[in-house]
Design a protein around this motif. Sequence first.
Motif, PDB file in Angstrom:
ATOM      1  N   SER A 102       0.816  -1.220   0.000  1.00 47.37           N
ATOM      2  CA  SER A 102       0.000   0.000   0.000  1.00 47.37           C
ATOM      3  C   SER A 102       0.848   1.269   0.000  1.00 47.37           C
ATOM      4  O   SER A 102       0.335   2.356  -0.277  1.00 47.37           O
ATOM      5  CB  SER A 102      -0.949   0.007   1.200  1.00 47.37           C
ATOM      6  OG  SER A 102      -0.220  -0.013   2.416  1.00 47.37           O
ATOM      7  N   ASN A 103       2.159   1.144   0.291  1.00 51.96           N
ATOM      8  CA  ASN A 103       3.037   2.314   0.285  1.00 51.96           C
ATOM      9  C   ASN A 103       3.572   2.633  -1.107  1.00 51.96           C
ATOM     10  O   ASN A 103       4.191   3.686  -1.308  1.00 51.96           O
ATOM     11  CB  ASN A 103       4.235   2.086   1.217  1.00 51.96           C
ATOM     12  CG  ASN A 103       3.810   1.942   2.661  1.00 51.96           C
ATOM     13  OD1 ASN A 103       2.800   2.500   3.073  1.00 51.96           O
ATOM     14  ND2 ASN A 103       4.575   1.188   3.430  1.00 51.96           N
ATOM     15  N   ASN A 104       3.356   1.731  -2.062  1.00 52.40           N
ATOM     16  CA  ASN A 104       3.930   1.891  -3.394  1.00 52.40           C
ATOM     17  C   ASN A 104       2.910   2.466  -4.372  1.00 52.40           C
ATOM     18  O   ASN A 104       1.703   2.264  -4.224  1.00 52.40           O
ATOM     19  CB  ASN A 104       4.440   0.543  -3.908  1.00 52.40           C
ATOM     20  CG  ASN A 104       5.589   0.006  -3.070  1.00 52.40           C
ATOM     21  OD1 ASN A 104       6.400   0.769  -2.543  1.00 52.40           O
ATOM     22  ND2 ASN A 104       5.650  -1.304  -2.927  1.00 52.40           N
ATOM     23  N   ASP A 105       3.424   3.132  -5.401  1.00 52.48           N
ATOM     24  CA  ASP A 105       2.549   3.741  -6.404  1.00 52.48           C
ATOM     25  C   ASP A 105       1.671   2.707  -7.108  1.00 52.48           C
ATOM     26  O   ASP A 105       0.555   3.014  -7.530  1.00 52.48           O
ATOM     27  CB  ASP A 105       3.386   4.486  -7.451  1.00 52.48           C
ATOM     28  CG  ASP A 105       4.069   5.720  -6.875  1.00 52.48           C
ATOM     29  OD1 ASP A 105       3.621   6.201  -5.822  1.00 52.48           O
ATOM     30  OD2 ASP A 105       5.053   6.191  -7.491  1.00 52.48           O
ATOM     31  N   ILE A 106       2.174   1.473  -7.228  1.00 54.62           N
ATOM     32  CA  ILE A 106       1.421   0.450  -7.952  1.00 54.62           C
ATOM     33  C   ILE A 106       0.109   0.116  -7.249  1.00 54.62           C
ATOM     34  O   ILE A 106      -0.844  -0.362  -7.884  1.00 54.62           O
ATOM     35  CB  ILE A 106       2.282  -0.822  -8.145  1.00 54.62           C
ATOM     36  CG1 ILE A 106       1.709  -1.705  -9.250  1.00 54.62           C
ATOM     37  CG2 ILE A 106       2.438  -1.571  -6.838  1.00 54.62           C
ATOM     38  CD1 ILE A 106       1.799  -1.113 -10.623  1.00 54.62           C
ATOM     39  N   ARG A 108      -2.077   2.217  -6.164  1.00 52.59           N
ATOM     40  CA  ARG A 108      -3.099   3.081  -6.769  1.00 52.59           C
ATOM     41  C   ARG A 108      -3.495   2.572  -8.149  1.00 52.59           C
ATOM     42  O   ARG A 108      -4.664   2.652  -8.529  1.00 52.59           O
ATOM     43  CB  ARG A 108      -2.546   4.509  -6.868  1.00 52.59           C
ATOM     44  CG  ARG A 108      -3.440   5.504  -7.607  1.00 52.59           C
ATOM     45  CD  ARG A 108      -4.869   5.522  -7.132  1.00 52.59           C
ATOM     46  NE  ARG A 108      -4.985   5.743  -5.699  1.00 52.59           N
ATOM     47  CZ  ARG A 108      -6.123   5.638  -5.034  1.00 52.59           C
ATOM     48  NH1 ARG A 108      -7.240   5.298  -5.671  1.00 52.59           N
ATOM     49  NH2 ARG A 108      -6.159   5.865  -3.741  1.00 52.59           N
ATOM     50  N   LYS A 109      -2.553   1.975  -8.871  1.00 61.28           N
ATOM     51  CA  LYS A 109      -2.863   1.430 -10.199  1.00 61.28           C
ATOM     52  C   LYS A 109      -3.832   0.248 -10.091  1.00 61.28           C
ATOM     53  O   LYS A 109      -4.718   0.083 -10.940  1.00 61.28           O
ATOM     54  CB  LYS A 109      -1.584   0.984 -10.906  1.00 61.28           C
ATOM     55  CG  LYS A 109      -0.506   2.050 -11.010  1.00 61.28           C
ATOM     56  CD  LYS A 109      -0.985   3.293 -11.747  1.00 61.28           C
ATOM     57  CE  LYS A 109       0.148   4.301 -11.902  1.00 61.28           C
ATOM     58  NZ  LYS A 109      -0.299   5.564 -12.535  1.00 61.28           N
ATOM     59  N   ASP A 112      -7.184   1.652  -9.518  1.00 63.31           N
ATOM     60  CA  ASP A 112      -7.701   2.190 -10.777  1.00 63.31           C
ATOM     61  C   ASP A 112      -8.286   1.086 -11.653  1.00 63.31           C
ATOM     62  O   ASP A 112      -9.291   1.290 -12.344  1.00 63.31           O
ATOM     63  CB  ASP A 112      -6.586   2.916 -11.544  1.00 63.31           C
ATOM     64  CG  ASP A 112      -6.149   4.212 -10.866  1.00 63.31           C
ATOM     65  OD1 ASP A 112      -6.905   4.704 -10.005  1.00 63.31           O
ATOM     66  OD2 ASP A 112      -5.055   4.713 -11.203  1.00 63.31           O
ATOM     67  N   THR A 162       9.676  -2.463 -10.137  1.00 61.96           N
ATOM     68  CA  THR A 162      10.601  -1.591  -9.405  1.00 61.96           C
ATOM     69  C   THR A 162      11.906  -2.322  -9.127  1.00 61.96           C
ATOM     70  O   THR A 162      11.895  -3.520  -8.814  1.00 61.96           O
ATOM     71  CB  THR A 162      10.003  -1.142  -8.052  1.00 61.96           C
ATOM     72  OG1 THR A 162       8.744  -0.516  -8.281  1.00 61.96           O
ATOM     73  CG2 THR A 162      10.914  -0.145  -7.343  1.00 61.96           C
ATOM     74  N   ASP A 245      10.322   2.806   1.128  1.00 58.93           N
ATOM     75  CA  ASP A 245       9.361   3.286   0.144  1.00 58.93           C
ATOM     76  C   ASP A 245       9.059   4.769   0.317  1.00 58.93           C
ATOM     77  O   ASP A 245       8.722   5.460  -0.635  1.00 58.93           O
ATOM     78  CB  ASP A 245       8.055   2.484   0.261  1.00 58.93           C
ATOM     79  CG  ASP A 245       8.290   1.000   0.030  1.00 58.93           C
ATOM     80  OD1 ASP A 245       8.909   0.654  -0.986  1.00 58.93           O
ATOM     81  OD2 ASP A 245       7.864   0.198   0.878  1.00 58.93           O
ATOM     82  N   ARG A 246       9.163   5.236   1.562  1.00 61.30           N
ATOM     83  CA  ARG A 246       8.859   6.639   1.853  1.00 61.30           C
ATOM     84  C   ARG A 246      10.027   7.273   2.595  1.00 61.30           C
ATOM     85  O   ARG A 246      10.806   6.568   3.247  1.00 61.30           O
ATOM     86  CB  ARG A 246       7.588   6.728   2.708  1.00 61.30           C
ATOM     87  CG  ARG A 246       6.328   6.257   1.975  1.00 61.30           C
ATOM     88  CD  ARG A 246       5.126   6.272   2.874  1.00 61.30           C
ATOM     89  NE  ARG A 246       3.914   5.878   2.163  1.00 61.30           N
ATOM     90  CZ  ARG A 246       2.734   5.693   2.733  1.00 61.30           C
ATOM     91  NH1 ARG A 246       2.595   5.886   4.034  1.00 61.30           N
ATOM     92  NH2 ARG A 246       1.684   5.330   2.010  1.00 61.30           N
TER      93      ARG A 246
END
Length: 294
Positions: A102-106, A108-109, A112, A162, A245-246
Amino acid sequence: MEINKLRAFVDLAQTLSFSKTAENLYTSQSAISKQIKSLERELGRSLFRRTNKNVEISAFGKEILADATAVVELNKRMVNKARNFDVEKSNQITLGVIPSFSNNDIFRKVIDYQALRPTVKIAIHEDETCNLLNLLDEGKIDVAYTRSLDPTRLNYDRVIVTREEFVACLNKKHPLATAQRINLRQLKDEKFIMLSRQSLLYQPVVDLCHAVGFDPQVSFTSERVSSIFQMVKENQGVAIMMQPDRPRPDIAICPLVPTRPSYLLFAKSRQSDTKLVTDFWNYLQQFAMPKWND
């Protein structure tokens, strides 16, 4: 006879390396060793000859390898047929993910995608790296989002998203906290805080330390990355971790030499061919890294 023992045997017959097979099967070298010894006791024969320098498959091991491989492949096909049947009936994809997903951009993909396919349900199952590919083999998840040190050795369809590398994690007041780059040998006298021995990343850190001439003094291990960062913050030692990740304003993160890459990726069985999973897989492929290096 447990299928996991046969998987370990078949993989080790290919790699002839307990460490590589442990990486491939997302477990520890000791777990692979126990599985092989247990299978040898069950069969009453040695499967491998072990020396300090190498591993060789025995004559009996060669004799049964084709049969063992066939059993492993048949089990995989049967599990996938059952799983595919359930997926089509439920209109649900089960996605197994590591805790940092949940910390990675993927993340959100994936959300979507569900917006694009409102009739499709995505169930997310969080688990540790060492368990996810086993769940995939057992047909309990359809797709895994996980980490690998060498994706080329994974016998799955893959979408690599990644590439990460090991970094040094230090207390903000550590003398090396402001260094632009740290040579791992500079940490030889430090106490090391590490992921558990069962973690995919434990042995590679030990191997890196050995490569520069020292044994790490491991003072604390944990299965949780958050616990390790907290111990570093409290100045209980240093940690060698994959790039967080952050941003971590509470600790110092420094590039490290030597280092080793790992890859975050999606994996699925090559026998998984339902329309539902295939559509999801085709969607994920647009986020694959354009190129990556071993």
